[in-house]
Write a protein that holds these residues in place. Structure first.
Motif, PDB file in Angstrom:
ATOM      1  N   ASN A 278      -6.713  -2.275  -0.778  1.00  0.00           N
ATOM      2  CA  ASN A 278      -5.832  -3.003  -1.680  1.00  0.00           C
ATOM      3  C   ASN A 278      -6.155  -4.502  -1.659  1.00  0.00           C
ATOM      4  OD1 ASN A 278      -3.799  -3.806  -3.321  1.00  0.00           O
ATOM      5  ND2 ASN A 278      -2.221  -2.600  -2.292  1.00  0.00           N
ATOM      6  N   GLN A 300      -2.637   4.234   0.061  1.00  0.00           N
ATOM      7  CA  GLN A 300      -3.286   3.931  -1.228  1.00  0.00           C
ATOM      8  C   GLN A 300      -4.778   4.237  -1.207  1.00  0.00           C
ATOM      9  OE1 GLN A 300      -2.175  -0.141  -1.576  1.00  0.00           O
ATOM     10  NE2 GLN A 300      -0.325   0.290  -2.752  1.00  0.00           N
ATOM     11  N   ARG A 304      -7.081   7.580  -2.990  1.00  0.00           N
ATOM     12  CA  ARG A 304      -8.268   7.404  -3.841  1.00  0.00           C
ATOM     13  C   ARG A 304      -9.485   8.110  -3.242  1.00  0.00           C
ATOM     14  NH1 ARG A 304      -8.241   1.224  -4.513  1.00  0.00           N
ATOM     15  NH2 ARG A 304      -6.646   1.352  -2.915  1.00  0.00           N
TER      16      ARG A 304
END
Ligand SMILES: *[C@@H]1O[C@H](CO)[C@@H](O)[C@H](O)[C@H]1NC(C)=O
Ligand SMILES: *[C@@H]1O[C@H](CO)[C@@H](O)[C@H](O)[C@H]1NC(C)=O
Ligand SMILES: *[C@@H]1O[C@H](CO)[C@@H](O)[C@H](O)[C@H]1NC(C)=O
Length: 413
Positions: A278, A300, A304
């Motif tokens: 991030n 996060q 992905r």
């Protein structure tokens, strides 16, 4: 493993991975690499500094066991190597509560060099100690994030390691925990745990300065390597990771945490698709922990990576086996050929092949490969676990505050 003081548990996830790793066909064979010992302490002299201090390590059910000797006469101990914690401890009799172990437990009364530490002594390391007992014993409690716990007496002992030339090297007065009440997630080959973190009680902090510096290197053999095949952990001068292909990343100090080896992950590539951390990359967002099997990524990034790996594997993920939980798993009778993952650490790109990324099938999980990555809260640091560390010679240099990596076949190391 991560000591309780730092942050929170991943027990469920780790148990899941353990479930996959459990298999009964491995024989306990510890006599393949016996070292000769003399029965009295050899004198340490600084002029034989060309000797490298070493200890063999081997793989067993998701953990790595180091062999060293404690006491006089020396008793062989197999302890889990753990760069995520500091305390060295072994299960000791009398046992108020111990997990099952195949070898006899260490008996301090049978060792002529065992010494209790008084609660008043500066050696009684206060962060592990509660109230001083009426007997003035230095009673410790040391907990881990997965809720494992050891309780006992902080003591000093002679620890014997081996030099690269085969000579025994005896070190007197090493601080360790004689664990009389130990519970948690330990297997029957683990006689205790060898803390290798950055804090003052760890093995590297205690012995490094005697051998030319607080540094060590390790080469972890692949997960399912036979327990009789070992690699060497080296300490101090001569343990540096040098030569072609070495990459280095800085260690990052975080708050008051002296234990953990924090490094900075910028992103991960799945084949040639780059997935950044991030945007606001925090320094020291991952810790390198040989006591945790999987890699643990902030949610996060994990999401992905999960999607991208799924895109790249030309197979259907398993969805009909609840025992696998949320893991990404595949059934195939041939080895997975891809994808390769590259972890982009500050200054160091580490390429991982499928054998460093997917837990291979055991005789019990026949043909099932699972991605050895799981997730944590976005605000927590991730973990670079022992699975991804295999087949790299990894050097931790606490004096220079760096970690170095070199691709290496650890079964030949
Ligand atoms: C051992 O430790 C556990 C967990 O802290 C505790 O509940 C138990 O009472 C202890 N047992 C003894 C005999 O001290
Ligand atoms: C260490 O302390 C324990 C508990 O007080 C005691 O039973 C034992 O005899 C002591 N050992 C030595 C070597 O002093
Ligand atoms: C980065 O994190 C913030 C706050 O958690 C979130 O709002 C944002 O969507 C994230 N960005 C990416 C690219 O994931």
């Amino acid at each position: 493993m991560v000591p309780l003081q730092s942050f929170n548990p991943y027990l469920a996830i780790i148990l899941l991975l353990f479930h996959l790793l459990h298999f009964s066909s491995i024989e306990a064979q510890n006599d393949g690499f016996t070292v000769k010992l003399i029965r009295k302490s050899s004198h340490l002299s600084s002029n034989n500094i060309q000797d490298i201090v070493q200890a063999p390590i081997n793989a067993y059910i998701g953990q790595y066991l180091m062999e060293l000797y404690i006491g006089t006469p020396p008793i062989k101990i197999s302890g889990t190597v753990d760069t995520g914690s500091d305390l060295i401890w072994v299960q000791c009799v009398p046992c108020l509560g111990c997990y099952n172990q195949i070898n006899p437990m260490f008996d301090p009364l049978k060792s002529s060099t065992y010494t209790n530490i008084s609660c008043d002594s500066p050696l009684c390391y206060k962060p592990y100690i509660g109230e001083c007992s009426p007997e003035k014993r230095c009673d410790y409690t040391y907990g881990y994030a997965d809720s494992s716990l050891t309780k006992g007496v902080l003591a000093q002992e002679t620890v014997t390691l081996t030099s690269n030339t085969g000579k025994p090297i005896s070190l007197q007065g090493i601080l360790f925990g004689c664990g009389h009440n130990n519970t948690g997630n330990f297997n029957d080959h683990e006689m205790g745990l060898i803390g290798l973190g950055g804090g003052p009680t760890s093995l590297v902090s205690q012995i490094g300065p005697l051998f030319g510096g607080k540094k060590f290197s390790q080469c972890l053999v692949p997960f399912l390597t036979d327990i009789t095949i070992s690699s060497q952990m080296s300490f101090g001068k001569g343990s540096e990771v040098l030569g072609e292909g070495v990459v280095t990343t800085p260690l990052v100090q975080r708050e008051q945490d002296m234990t953990s080896y924090y490094v900075t992950l910028l992103g991960i590539s799945v084949e040639d698709t780059y997935l950044p951390m991030n945007s606001t990359i925090e320094k020291g967002n991952m810790l390198v922990d040989s006591g945790t099997p999987p890699n643990i990524l902030p949610q996060q990034l994990y999401d992905r990576v999960y999607v991208e790996v799924k895109n790249k594997v030309p197979l259907e993920p398993i969805t009909d086996d609840p025992s696998l939980g949320p893991q990404l798993c595949y059934r195939t009778q041939t080895n997975l050929k891809g994808p390769t993952l590259t972890y982009h650490f500050e200054g160091a790109n580490l390429l991982l092949t499928p054998i460093q990324t997917f837990i291979p099938p055991t005789p019990e999980t026949k043909g099932v490969f699972c991605l050895a990555i799981t997730n944590c809260a976005n605000s927590d640091p991730g973990i670079y676990g022992n699975f991804a560390q295999t087949n790299y010679l990894i050097g931790f240099d606490l004096d220079r505050q760096i970690v170095s990596f070199k691709p290496t076949d650890c079964t030949k190391q």
